[in-house]
Each structure stands twice: as structure tokens, then as C-alpha cells.
Design a protein around this motif. Structure first.
Motif, short mmCIF file in Angstrom:
data_model
loop_
_atom_site.label_atom_id
_atom_site.label_comp_id
_atom_site.label_asym_id
_atom_site.label_seq_id
_atom_site.Cartn_x
_atom_site.Cartn_y
_atom_site.Cartn_z
N PRO A 253 66.17 -4.71 46.09
CA PRO A 253 66.69 -5.87 46.82
C PRO A 253 67.97 -5.54 47.58
CG PRO A 253 66.99 -6.13 44.43
CD PRO A 253 66.23 -4.86 44.63
N VAL A 254 68.18 -6.26 48.68
CA VAL A 254 69.43 -6.12 49.44
C VAL A 254 70.49 -6.94 48.70
CG1 VAL A 254 70.59 -6.60 51.63
CG2 VAL A 254 68.22 -5.78 51.62
N THR A 255 71.48 -6.23 48.18
CA THR A 255 72.50 -6.91 47.37
C THR A 255 73.84 -6.20 47.48
OG1 THR A 255 73.22 -7.25 45.07
CG2 THR A 255 71.51 -5.62 45.40
N PRO A 256 74.94 -6.97 47.51
CA PRO A 256 76.26 -6.35 47.54
C PRO A 256 76.60 -5.60 46.27
CG PRO A 256 76.45 -8.75 47.35
CD PRO A 256 75.00 -8.45 47.59
N ARG A 257 75.76 -5.78 45.24
CA ARG A 257 75.97 -4.97 44.02
C ARG A 257 75.56 -3.53 44.29
NH1 ARG A 257 79.47 -7.83 41.81
NH2 ARG A 257 79.74 -5.82 40.84
N LEU A 258 74.75 -3.31 45.31
CA LEU A 258 74.38 -1.95 45.74
C LEU A 258 74.58 -1.90 47.26
CD1 LEU A 258 71.27 0.01 44.45
CD2 LEU A 258 72.68 0.63 46.41
N PRO A 259 75.83 -1.62 47.67
CA PRO A 259 76.20 -1.84 49.08
C PRO A 259 75.28 -1.16 50.10
CG PRO A 259 78.14 -1.51 47.74
CD PRO A 259 76.99 -1.25 46.83
N ALA A 260 74.78 0.04 49.80
CA ALA A 260 73.94 0.74 50.79
C ALA A 260 72.64 -0.01 51.07
CB ALA A 260 73.62 2.16 50.31
N SER A 261 72.26 -0.93 50.20
CA SER A 261 71.01 -1.67 50.42
C SER A 261 71.06 -2.49 51.71
CB SER A 261 70.69 -2.57 49.22
OG SER A 261 71.69 -3.57 49.07
N ILE A 262 72.26 -2.80 52.20
CA ILE A 262 72.39 -3.59 53.44
C ILE A 262 71.74 -2.86 54.62
CG2 ILE A 262 74.61 -2.68 54.27
CD1 ILE A 262 75.42 -5.56 54.97
N LEU A 263 71.62 -1.55 54.49
CA LEU A 263 71.04 -0.76 55.61
C LEU A 263 69.59 -1.14 55.87
CD1 LEU A 263 72.62 2.71 54.74
CD2 LEU A 263 73.44 1.02 56.41
N GLN A 264 68.93 -1.74 54.89
CA GLN A 264 67.56 -2.20 55.12
C GLN A 264 67.51 -3.23 56.25
OE1 GLN A 264 65.38 -3.42 51.54
NE2 GLN A 264 66.67 -2.09 50.30
N ASN A 265 68.65 -3.86 56.53
CA ASN A 265 68.68 -4.88 57.59
C ASN A 265 69.02 -4.30 58.96
OD1 ASN A 265 68.13 -6.83 55.70
ND2 ASN A 265 70.28 -7.38 55.38
N HIS A 266 69.23 -2.98 59.03
CA HIS A 266 69.59 -2.37 60.32
C HIS A 266 68.33 -1.83 60.99
CE1 HIS A 266 71.34 0.37 63.27
NE2 HIS A 266 72.50 -0.24 63.09
N PRO A 267 68.22 -2.00 62.32
CA PRO A 267 66.97 -1.60 62.99
C PRO A 267 66.77 -0.10 63.18
CG PRO A 267 68.54 -2.53 64.58
CD PRO A 267 69.13 -2.72 63.21
N ASP A 268 67.81 0.71 63.05
CA ASP A 268 67.64 2.14 63.36
C ASP A 268 68.39 3.01 62.34
OD1 ASP A 268 67.34 4.66 64.40
OD2 ASP A 268 68.17 4.20 66.37
N VAL A 269 67.77 3.16 61.19
CA VAL A 269 68.39 3.98 60.12
C VAL A 269 67.47 5.15 59.79
CG1 VAL A 269 69.21 4.05 57.73
CG2 VAL A 269 69.54 1.98 59.10
N THR A 270 68.03 6.34 59.74
CA THR A 270 67.30 7.50 59.24
C THR A 270 67.95 7.95 57.94
OG1 THR A 270 66.81 8.20 61.50
CG2 THR A 270 66.55 9.86 59.77
#
Ligand code: F6R
Length: 238
Positions: free
Chosen positions: A213-230
Motif C-alpha cells: 500500500p501507498v503509505t507514509p509509514r513507508l515513504p518510498a511507496s509514494i513513488l507508485q503515484n508518479h508516472p515515470d519511475v524506473t
């Protein structure tokens, strides 16, 4: 999100450097978002080689770094400014006046945070942001928290971060307890993001960040909401 696993650290580094080099070749005035830590060292080695041997031109580029320890100035060997000079800026033809790292010794750290966000904005944001991931899932020094923090801000480092980063200092007691970090707004505002991680020790946190899940408890999870991540993962570290 594109996820690529390779066996070796060097291969991961070459791919990351190749992606950054391609952005720089397409736009010599690109804004590079940069990270410190062990993981990007190979990427910077390769970028330095591309500059030296293949003429990769940094002369018109700008850079913004993610973070800095509070209380360390750029002459301190463990400061992130020092790290960047040593591993990249002094080895390529970048104009140092166009390289930015938050100041860890600003008289008014809150004003420094605001200044940093204004700077990133005035540059039009990063064309690419290179990221590592901490053992607790932090990116920059955005530590696990109850909510994602947007602006550049001051943070208390997580005990696991202090422990992990003690390897760079004479003792754990010497690791600064606070830092300035770019917040999620500027990180997520980058046009593209490359997250690099190496070694089995990073596998579980990385998997949770990209699949959980996207959660601030695991900050890197926010990257799931970015359109261009490798995401580049090397199974072996070093
Ligand atoms: C460094 C930074 C940190 C590191 C992370 C991983 O500027 O922002 O988020 O990327 O702590 O560090 P290493 O690569 O040393 O495992």
C-alpha cells in the motif's frame, strides 16, 4: 513503474548512469536531482567516466541534491556537499555555482528550507531525480511518519537511519540526529525518477515500496503515484 532486476551492482550503476547521460545529451541544460549514500557511487563513477572518455557535457547542467545533515558544513567529510564534490562535481565539467545542496549550517534552517524549495521551483523542477532507499523505506530523509510532508523540511532521523549511516562516521554518537530534506512535493515534481537499490538487504523494503500500500509509514511507496519511475535493483551489492 518499470522495475528491472540485474545481478550486479556495476550493471545497475551503468544503466542508471546511461539513463542520466541520455537525458543530459537530449537537454544539455537539464536539471539533475541527485542523491548521496553508498548506492549512487557507482553511478557517479560511470558518469565521471562518460564525461572524461566520451565527452558527456555537464557545463550547462544544474543539480539539486536531496538532503544534508544539520550542523555539518560543506568542508565536513561526512557532509553531503563534500560527498557530491568528491564523487561527482569535482570529476565532471559541471559549474559548481549551479550545484545545490541544502545548507546544514544556515542561521535560520526554516528559511533555508523555503529558499531551497524556491530554488527548485525557479529551475523548473528536476528533469530526473536519482533516489536511493533507506532500510526503513525513506527517500531523501523523508522518514516513516503519519503523513507525507510536501515542502523541504527539518527531520529527526530515525534510529535505523542513524544506525545505518554510522558506518560513515567514527562512531554512531557522531551521526547528526537531524537533517534537512527535500519533501515529497519536489521529489514527486521531478519529470522522471530513477530509484536504485543494491543487495539482498534492500529487497524486502523495495518490494513493499513498489507492491504494498501507498503509505507514509513507508515513504518510498509514494513513488507508485508518479508516472515515470524506473526502479533498478542489483541482487549483489558491490
Ligand atoms: C541520500 C538519501 C538517502 C539514501 C538512503 C540509502 O541523499 O537521500 O535516502 O539514498 O539512505 O542509502 P545507501 O545508498 O547508503 O544505502
Amino acid at each position: 513503474m518499470q522495475i528491472r532486476t540485474v545481478p550486479a551492482y556495476q550493471e545497475m550503476s551503468a544503466i542508471a548512469a546511461g539513463m542520466i547521460a541520455a537525458i543530459l545529451r537530449a537537454n544539455p541544460a537539464a536539471v539533475l536531482g541527485l542523491a548521496t549514500g553508498s548506492t549512487p557511487i557507482g553511478t557517479y563513477d560511470e558518469l565521471a567516466r562518460l564525461c572524461r572518455e566520451e565527452g558527456l557535457d555537464f557545463s550547462r547542467a544544474s543539480s539539486v541534491n536531496l538532503d544534508e545533515y544539520l550542523g555539518l558544513d560543506g568542508t565536513h567529510p561526512q557532509s553531503y556537499r563534500y560527498f557530491m564534490d568528491e564523487h561527482l562535481f569535482d570529476r565532471v565539467n559541471i559549474d559548481k555555482a549551479r550545484t545545490a545542496v541544502p545548507s546544514g549550517v544556515a542561521a535560520d534552517p526554516d528559511a533555508e528550507c523555503a529558499r531551497y524549495d524556491a530554488l527548485v521551483k525557479s529551475l523548473g523542477g528536476q528533469d530526473v531525480q536519482l533516489l536511493g532507499i533507506g532500510p526503513d523505506g525513506h527517500i531523501g530523509f523523508n522518514e516513516p511518519a503519519d503523513e507525507f510532508v510536501g515542502p523541504t523540511h527539518l527531520v529527526d532521523l530515525d534510529p535505523s537511519t542513524i544506525e545505518a549511516n554510522a558506518r560513515f562516521f567514527a562512531s554512531e554518537a557522531e551521526v547528526p540526529r537531524r537533517a534537512i530534506t527535500m519533501g515529497m512535493d519536489a521529489i514527486m515534481g521531478a519529470k522522471s525518477i530513477i530509484l536504485i537499490a543494491a543487495g539482498e538487504g534492500k529487497r524486502a523494503v523495495l518490494e513493499a515500496a513498489v507492491q504494498g500500500p501507498v503509505t507514509p509509514r513507508l515513504p518510498a511507496s509514494i513513488l507508485q503515484n508518479h508516472p515515470d519511475v524506473t526502479v533498478l535493483f542489483a541482487e549483489q551489492n558491490g
